[in-house]
Design a protein around this motif. Structure first.
Motif, mmCIF file in Angstrom:
data_model
loop_
_atom_site.group_PDB
_atom_site.id
_atom_site.type_symbol
_atom_site.label_atom_id
_atom_site.label_comp_id
_atom_site.label_asym_id
_atom_site.label_seq_id
_atom_site.Cartn_x
_atom_site.Cartn_y
_atom_site.Cartn_z
ATOM 1 N N MET A 66 -4.584 -16.792 -7.560
ATOM 2 C CA MET A 66 -4.549 -15.197 -7.900
ATOM 3 C C MET A 66 -5.861 -14.809 -7.919
ATOM 4 S SD MET A 66 -2.821 -13.175 -10.991
ATOM 5 C CE MET A 66 -4.263 -13.659 -12.094
ATOM 6 N N GLN A 67 -6.239 -13.765 -7.362
ATOM 7 C CA GLN A 67 -7.564 -12.932 -7.520
ATOM 8 C C GLN A 67 -7.394 -11.856 -8.186
ATOM 9 O OE1 GLN A 67 -10.175 -13.700 -3.881
ATOM 10 N NE2 GLN A 67 -11.106 -11.725 -4.366
ATOM 11 N N LEU A 68 -8.651 -11.230 -9.090
ATOM 12 C CA LEU A 68 -8.620 -10.194 -9.562
ATOM 13 C C LEU A 68 -9.924 -9.469 -9.360
ATOM 14 C CD1 LEU A 68 -7.801 -7.652 -11.519
ATOM 15 C CD2 LEU A 68 -8.418 -9.174 -13.536
ATOM 16 N N ASP A 69 -10.272 -8.571 -8.575
ATOM 17 C CA ASP A 69 -11.575 -7.800 -8.359
ATOM 18 C C ASP A 69 -11.587 -6.478 -9.512
ATOM 19 O OD1 ASP A 69 -12.602 -9.129 -6.053
ATOM 20 O OD2 ASP A 69 -10.611 -8.805 -5.504
ATOM 21 N N PHE A 70 -12.592 -6.441 -9.963
ATOM 22 C CA PHE A 70 -12.780 -5.162 -10.971
ATOM 23 C C PHE A 70 -14.266 -5.042 -10.953
ATOM 24 C CE2 PHE A 70 -12.451 -8.943 -13.370
ATOM 25 C CZ PHE A 70 -13.543 -8.941 -14.369
ATOM 26 N N GLY A 71 -14.579 -3.693 -10.673
ATOM 27 C CA GLY A 71 -16.148 -3.304 -10.690
ATOM 28 C C GLY A 71 -16.878 -4.138 -9.654
ATOM 29 N N LYS A 72 -17.894 -4.974 -10.350
ATOM 30 C CA LYS A 72 -18.757 -5.799 -9.440
ATOM 31 C C LYS A 72 -18.392 -7.253 -9.921
ATOM 32 C CE LYS A 72 -22.591 -2.539 -8.701
ATOM 33 N NZ LYS A 72 -23.999 -2.446 -8.747
ATOM 34 N N SER A 73 -17.166 -7.675 -10.260
ATOM 35 C CA SER A 73 -16.781 -8.877 -10.806
ATOM 36 C C SER A 73 -15.528 -9.449 -10.115
ATOM 37 C CB SER A 73 -16.435 -8.719 -12.283
ATOM 38 O OG SER A 73 -17.384 -8.394 -13.117
ATOM 39 N N MET A 74 -15.243 -10.596 -10.008
ATOM 40 C CA MET A 74 -14.357 -11.214 -9.655
ATOM 41 C C MET A 74 -13.840 -12.475 -10.439
ATOM 42 S SD MET A 74 -13.114 -14.009 -7.594
ATOM 43 C CE MET A 74 -14.467 -14.823 -6.847
ATOM 44 N N PHE A 75 -12.262 -12.597 -10.538
ATOM 45 C CA PHE A 75 -11.917 -13.835 -11.314
ATOM 46 C C PHE A 75 -10.759 -14.186 -10.376
ATOM 47 C CE2 PHE A 75 -8.561 -15.688 -14.057
ATOM 48 C CZ PHE A 75 -9.179 -16.460 -14.647
ATOM 49 N N LYS A 76 -10.981 -15.523 -10.205
ATOM 50 C CA LYS A 76 -9.917 -16.349 -9.346
ATOM 51 C C LYS A 76 -9.523 -17.592 -10.045
ATOM 52 C CE LYS A 76 -10.572 -16.677 -4.904
ATOM 53 N NZ LYS A 76 -11.277 -17.251 -3.388
ATOM 54 N N ILE A 77 -8.126 -17.857 -10.075
ATOM 55 C CA ILE A 77 -7.494 -18.907 -10.736
ATOM 56 C C ILE A 77 -6.480 -19.716 -9.762
ATOM 57 C CG2 ILE A 77 -5.857 -17.674 -11.859
ATOM 58 C CD1 ILE A 77 -6.094 -19.500 -14.332
ATOM 59 N N GLY A 78 -6.782 -20.826 -9.793
ATOM 60 C CA GLY A 78 -5.698 -21.640 -8.955
ATOM 61 C C GLY A 78 -6.187 -22.672 -7.870
ATOM 62 N N ARG A 79 -5.683 -23.208 -6.978
ATOM 63 C CA ARG A 79 -6.312 -24.071 -5.997
ATOM 64 C C ARG A 79 -6.905 -23.075 -5.070
ATOM 65 N NH1 ARG A 79 -1.240 -28.166 -4.281
ATOM 66 N NH2 ARG A 79 -1.182 -29.036 -6.338
ATOM 67 N N GLN A 80 -8.496 -23.578 -4.853
ATOM 68 C CA GLN A 80 -9.254 -22.582 -4.096
ATOM 69 C C GLN A 80 -10.365 -23.571 -3.347
ATOM 70 O OE1 GLN A 80 -11.422 -20.056 -6.694
ATOM 71 N NE2 GLN A 80 -10.030 -20.809 -8.281
ATOM 72 N N GLU A 81 -10.964 -22.782 -2.246
ATOM 73 C CA GLU A 81 -12.450 -23.360 -1.960
ATOM 74 C C GLU A 81 -13.270 -22.777 -2.765
ATOM 75 O OE1 GLU A 81 -12.610 -22.498 2.238
ATOM 76 O OE2 GLU A 81 -10.927 -23.732 2.890
ATOM 77 N N ILE A 82 -14.459 -23.929 -3.008
ATOM 78 C CA ILE A 82 -15.659 -23.369 -3.805
ATOM 79 C C ILE A 82 -16.834 -24.122 -3.216
ATOM 80 C CG2 ILE A 82 -16.688 -24.040 -5.914
ATOM 81 C CD1 ILE A 82 -13.974 -23.955 -7.354
ATOM 82 N N ASP A 83 -17.916 -23.495 -3.071
ATOM 83 C CA ASP A 83 -19.063 -23.673 -2.462
ATOM 84 C C ASP A 83 -20.088 -23.650 -3.270
ATOM 85 O OD1 ASP A 83 -20.459 -25.121 -0.268
ATOM 86 O OD2 ASP A 83 -20.393 -23.155 0.815
ATOM 87 N N THR A 84 -20.464 -24.532 -4.051
ATOM 88 C CA THR A 84 -21.683 -24.606 -4.973
ATOM 89 C C THR A 84 -22.592 -25.942 -4.743
ATOM 90 O OG1 THR A 84 -20.766 -26.011 -6.812
ATOM 91 C CG2 THR A 84 -20.285 -23.513 -6.741
ATOM 92 N N PRO A 85 -23.581 -26.061 -5.369
ATOM 93 C CA PRO A 85 -24.314 -27.431 -4.834
ATOM 94 C C PRO A 85 -23.622 -28.522 -5.099
ATOM 95 C CG PRO A 85 -25.907 -25.733 -6.084
ATOM 96 C CD PRO A 85 -24.513 -25.180 -6.006
ATOM 97 N N PHE A 86 -23.077 -28.775 -6.077
ATOM 98 C CA PHE A 86 -22.389 -30.347 -6.606
ATOM 99 C C PHE A 86 -20.905 -30.220 -6.530
ATOM 100 C CE2 PHE A 86 -26.724 -30.610 -7.855
ATOM 101 C CZ PHE A 86 -27.083 -32.056 -7.750
#
Length: 380
Positions: free
Chosen positions: A105-125
């Motif tokens: 589930m993804q919630l977009d509000f203003g310049k923010s985004m909150f996402k919870i559940g199984r998902q693809e993530i792309d960070t350094p580690f």
């Protein structure tokens, strides 16, 4: 249960037309993928493996800022199933499988985004590392904010992962037991030609219980040339051992008119061994198979590369790359890898990649072998 009933009541009380609009905006995309690998091991034999599968992703339109998404991934045996420490193409016990790798589930509000559940993530580690049939995906909660100009703030908690680098490829399993991993990242691009990022990963009571990471990349176009400079530093804190300090740098130069890029990268682990975390890892010197992790305590890596963009001579979408890496252990033992990488994007929908590698990895516990990996994607 009471909270769920209140949420359902709130949804049903909103005008039906708004919900219908969100459903009409639902999008379906994904890709079909085929992969083939050959692993010719010195003083052993030749191993072959292949698979076909892909991804189907669905995401609804926003409903008062809330959208839902899901992705089904699959990998299915074809003709060969003989895998010796190759990129895993199938699940446990070499079985074909399908997995609901994303369900969020993804919630977009203003310049923010909150996402919870199984998902693809792309960070350094913690990253998808999409090098096989099914990438890494994470059961997690993340928050991103861009209220500060040119700045992105990232907060996250990861509790499980599945995919190509997971302990169990075809099943979500815990990251750091019940404690999970917490991460904080900040990126800044407010200075022309300069990109900065800093990250902190907390893995309470794990063997490596925290990672602090900083990266700076500078790229400047001067005349017909583009120059790049990259710097990295990571401090990896071991629970019962000395901490590892990792230093890395990269230089590149591109002749824009002819499409040729030359680059070099150097990485050094001090006081302990490096880890690339949950994915392919961020270090500039990492290659297709050998990475700084393989060199162990006080190890170092040196990479040279060249890439040619053939669109400059009319072959649009075709690139050819050469890489050569040497790893040196604390005991001065060396391993090396030479790679030839061919990529052809025939259209926006179809691409094919081939990677041939000559690996001399015996001194760091890897095979002396020749690899060939081919994969093709049809995107829809």
């Amino acid at each position: 249960m009471k909270k769920i009933n209140l949420m359902l009541f709130a949804v049903l009380s909103i005008e039906a037309e708004t919900l219908n609009d969100a459903l009409r905006q639902t999008k379906v995309d994904g890709y079909l993928r085929g992969s083939y690998q050959v692993h010719d091991v010195k003083d052993d034999r030749t191993y072959r493996d292949d698979a076909i599968g892909g991804k189907v992703h669905i995401q609804t339109g926003a409903f008062y800022g809330v959208s839902l998404g899901a992705s089904l991934y699959s990998s299915n045996a074809m003709f060969n199933d003989d895998n010796k420490e190759l990129v895993p193409l199938r699940g446990e016990n070499h079985k074909s499988y399908a997995i609901l790798g994303e369900a969020y589930m993804q919630l977009d509000f203003g310049k923010s985004m909150f996402k919870i559940g199984r998902q693809e993530i792309d960070t350094p580690f913690a990253q998808i590392d999409d090098i096989g049939m099914v990438p890494n995906t994470f059961e997690s909660a993340i928050f991103e904010n861009r209220d500060i100009e040119d700045t992105t703030i990232f907060l996250g908690h990861i509790q499980k992962m599945a995919g190509v680098d997971a302990d169990v490829v075809d099943k979500f399993t815990k990251v750091n037991g019940s404690k999970g991993m917490q991460l904080l990242g900040v990126s800044y691009e407010g200075v022309k030609d300069l990109a900065l990022q800093a990250w902190y990963y907390n893995l309470k009571d794990a063997q490596i219980d925290s990672i602090a990471y900083m990266e700076a990349n500078y790229e400047k176009e001067l005349g017909d040339m583009t120059y790049g400079l990259g710097l990295q530093y990571a401090k990896e804190t071991y629970l019962n051992e000395e901490d590892a300090n990792i230093y890395s740098g990269a230089l590149s130069a591109t002749a824009n008119k002819i499409g040729l890029t030359l680059a070099t990268a150097y990485s050094k682990a001090k006081d302990n061994g490096a880890t690339s975390g949950f994915g392919g890892g961020p270090f500039f010197s990492n290659s297709e198979y050998l990475i700084l992790d393989n060199a162990g305590k006080d190890g170092k890596a040196l990479l040279y590369s060249a890439e040619y963009d053939a669109s400059k001579v009319g072959i649009n979408g075709f690139t050819i790359g050469l890489e050569y890496i040497t790893l040196t252990t604390k005991a001065k033992k060396e391993s090396s890898e030479a790679d030839l990488v061919l990529s052809y994007e025939m259209s926006n929908d179809f691409e094919i990649h081939a990677i041939a590698s000559d690996l001399k990895g015996h001194s760091v516990g890897e095979d002396n072998a020749k690899h060939l990996r081919i994969f093709a994607n049809y995107n829809f």
